[in-house]
Scaffold this motif. Sequence first.
Motif, PDB file in Angstrom:
ATOM      1  N   THR A  66       0.807  -1.214   0.000  1.00 34.47           N
ATOM      2  CA  THR A  66       0.000   0.000   0.000  1.00 34.47           C
ATOM      3  C   THR A  66       0.842   1.266   0.000  1.00 34.47           C
ATOM      4  O   THR A  66       0.300   2.357   0.074  1.00 34.47           O
ATOM      5  N   GLU A  69       0.639   3.999  -4.819  1.00 36.07           N
ATOM      6  CA  GLU A  69      -0.555   3.685  -5.593  1.00 36.07           C
ATOM      7  C   GLU A  69      -0.299   3.745  -7.086  1.00 36.07           C
ATOM      8  O   GLU A  69      -0.866   2.981  -7.844  1.00 36.07           O
ATOM      9  N   ASP A  70       0.559   4.652  -7.530  1.00 37.20           N
ATOM     10  CA  ASP A  70       0.848   4.797  -8.952  1.00 37.20           C
ATOM     11  C   ASP A  70       2.292   4.366  -9.211  1.00 37.20           C
ATOM     12  O   ASP A  70       3.233   5.091  -8.907  1.00 37.20           O
ATOM     13  N   ARG A  71       2.479   3.182  -9.759  1.00 36.07           N
ATOM     14  CA  ARG A  71       3.826   2.653  -9.979  1.00 36.07           C
ATOM     15  C   ARG A  71       4.579   3.411 -11.061  1.00 36.07           C
ATOM     16  O   ARG A  71       5.800   3.479 -11.027  1.00 36.07           O
TER      17      ARG A  71
END
Length: 107
Positions: A66, A69-71
Amino acid sequence: MVSAATVIGFLLIMVVNTVLAAVSIRFFRLRLSTQWGAVVYSAVFIPLMYFVTTILLSGFVGFGGTGVEDRGTALIVVWVIPFTLAVSLELFWMPAPDEVELPEQTG
Protein backbone atom coordinates in the motif's frame (compact mmCIF):
# COMPACT_ATOMS: atom_id res chain seq x y z
CA MET A 1 -1.53 9.86 2.78
CA VAL A 2 2.10 8.97 2.27
CA SER A 3 3.92 7.74 5.34
CA ALA A 4 7.32 8.98 6.47
CA ALA A 5 8.81 5.54 5.84
CA THR A 6 7.69 5.69 2.21
CA VAL A 7 9.28 9.10 1.69
CA ILE A 8 12.52 8.02 3.37
CA GLY A 9 12.53 4.84 1.28
CA PHE A 10 12.11 6.81 -1.95
CA LEU A 11 14.88 9.21 -0.95
CA LEU A 12 17.17 6.28 -0.12
CA ILE A 13 16.55 4.64 -3.49
CA MET A 14 17.01 7.96 -5.30
CA VAL A 15 20.33 8.68 -3.58
CA VAL A 16 21.68 5.16 -4.17
CA ASN A 17 20.60 5.18 -7.83
CA THR A 18 22.06 8.65 -8.42
CA VAL A 19 25.41 7.69 -6.93
CA LEU A 20 25.54 4.41 -8.87
CA ALA A 21 24.69 6.12 -12.14
CA ALA A 22 27.12 9.01 -11.63
CA VAL A 23 30.03 6.71 -10.78
CA SER A 24 29.21 4.32 -13.62
CA ILE A 25 28.88 7.05 -16.23
CA ARG A 26 32.16 8.59 -15.09
CA PHE A 27 33.90 5.22 -15.23
CA PHE A 28 32.57 4.49 -18.73
CA ARG A 29 33.53 7.92 -20.03
CA LEU A 30 37.08 7.68 -18.65
CA ARG A 31 37.87 4.09 -19.59
CA LEU A 32 36.16 3.56 -22.95
CA SER A 33 37.94 4.86 -26.02
CA THR A 34 34.85 5.88 -28.00
CA GLN A 35 32.11 8.30 -27.03
CA TRP A 36 29.38 5.96 -28.26
CA GLY A 37 30.80 3.14 -26.15
CA ALA A 38 30.14 5.12 -22.99
CA VAL A 39 26.62 5.95 -24.17
CA VAL A 40 25.79 2.34 -25.02
CA TYR A 41 27.23 0.93 -21.81
CA SER A 42 25.42 3.58 -19.77
CA ALA A 43 22.13 2.89 -21.55
CA VAL A 44 22.42 -0.86 -20.99
CA PHE A 45 24.09 -1.35 -17.61
CA ILE A 46 22.64 1.49 -15.56
CA PRO A 47 19.00 0.31 -15.94
CA LEU A 48 20.17 -3.18 -14.93
CA MET A 49 21.77 -1.74 -11.80
CA TYR A 50 18.62 0.29 -11.14
CA PHE A 51 16.54 -2.86 -11.41
CA VAL A 52 18.68 -4.65 -8.82
CA THR A 53 18.82 -1.73 -6.38
CA THR A 54 15.10 -1.06 -6.72
CA ILE A 55 14.27 -4.70 -6.02
CA LEU A 56 16.65 -4.81 -3.04
CA LEU A 57 15.62 -1.48 -1.53
CA SER A 58 11.92 -1.41 -2.40
CA GLY A 59 10.93 -3.26 0.74
CA PHE A 60 11.33 0.04 2.56
CA VAL A 61 8.98 1.78 0.14
CA GLY A 62 6.43 -0.97 -0.39
CA PHE A 63 6.10 -1.12 -4.16
CA GLY A 64 4.00 -4.25 -3.90
CA GLY A 65 1.89 -3.10 -0.97
CA THR A 66 0.00 0.00 0.00
CA GLY A 67 3.03 2.32 -0.02
CA VAL A 68 2.68 3.45 -3.65
CA GLU A 69 -0.55 3.69 -5.59
CA ASP A 70 0.85 4.80 -8.95
CA ARG A 71 3.83 2.65 -9.98
CA GLY A 72 4.54 4.75 -13.08
CA THR A 73 5.18 7.82 -10.98
CA ALA A 74 7.23 5.78 -8.54
CA LEU A 75 9.47 4.48 -11.33
CA ILE A 76 9.95 8.00 -12.67
CA VAL A 77 10.98 9.14 -9.20
CA VAL A 78 13.45 6.29 -8.60
CA TRP A 79 14.80 5.78 -12.17
CA VAL A 80 14.37 8.84 -14.39
CA ILE A 81 15.20 11.58 -11.89
CA PRO A 82 18.38 9.90 -10.57
CA PHE A 83 19.58 9.11 -14.11
CA THR A 84 18.95 12.66 -15.27
CA LEU A 85 20.70 14.07 -12.22
CA ALA A 86 23.70 11.75 -12.71
CA VAL A 87 24.04 12.67 -16.39
CA SER A 88 23.84 16.37 -15.60
CA LEU A 89 26.46 15.99 -12.85
CA GLU A 90 28.79 14.21 -15.27
CA LEU A 91 28.32 16.54 -18.22
CA PHE A 92 28.18 19.91 -16.50
CA TRP A 93 30.21 19.67 -13.28
CA MET A 94 32.90 17.06 -13.85
CA PRO A 95 36.00 17.78 -15.97
CA ALA A 96 36.05 16.39 -19.49
CA PRO A 97 37.69 12.96 -19.91
CA ASP A 98 40.47 14.57 -21.97
CA GLU A 99 41.47 16.74 -19.01
CA VAL A 100 41.84 13.82 -16.58
CA GLU A 101 45.20 12.07 -16.26
CA LEU A 102 44.86 8.32 -15.99
CA PRO A 103 47.58 6.04 -14.62
CA GLU A 104 49.70 4.15 -17.12
CA GLN A 105 48.29 0.79 -18.09
CA THR A 106 50.63 -2.17 -17.99
CA GLY A 107 50.19 -5.29 -20.01
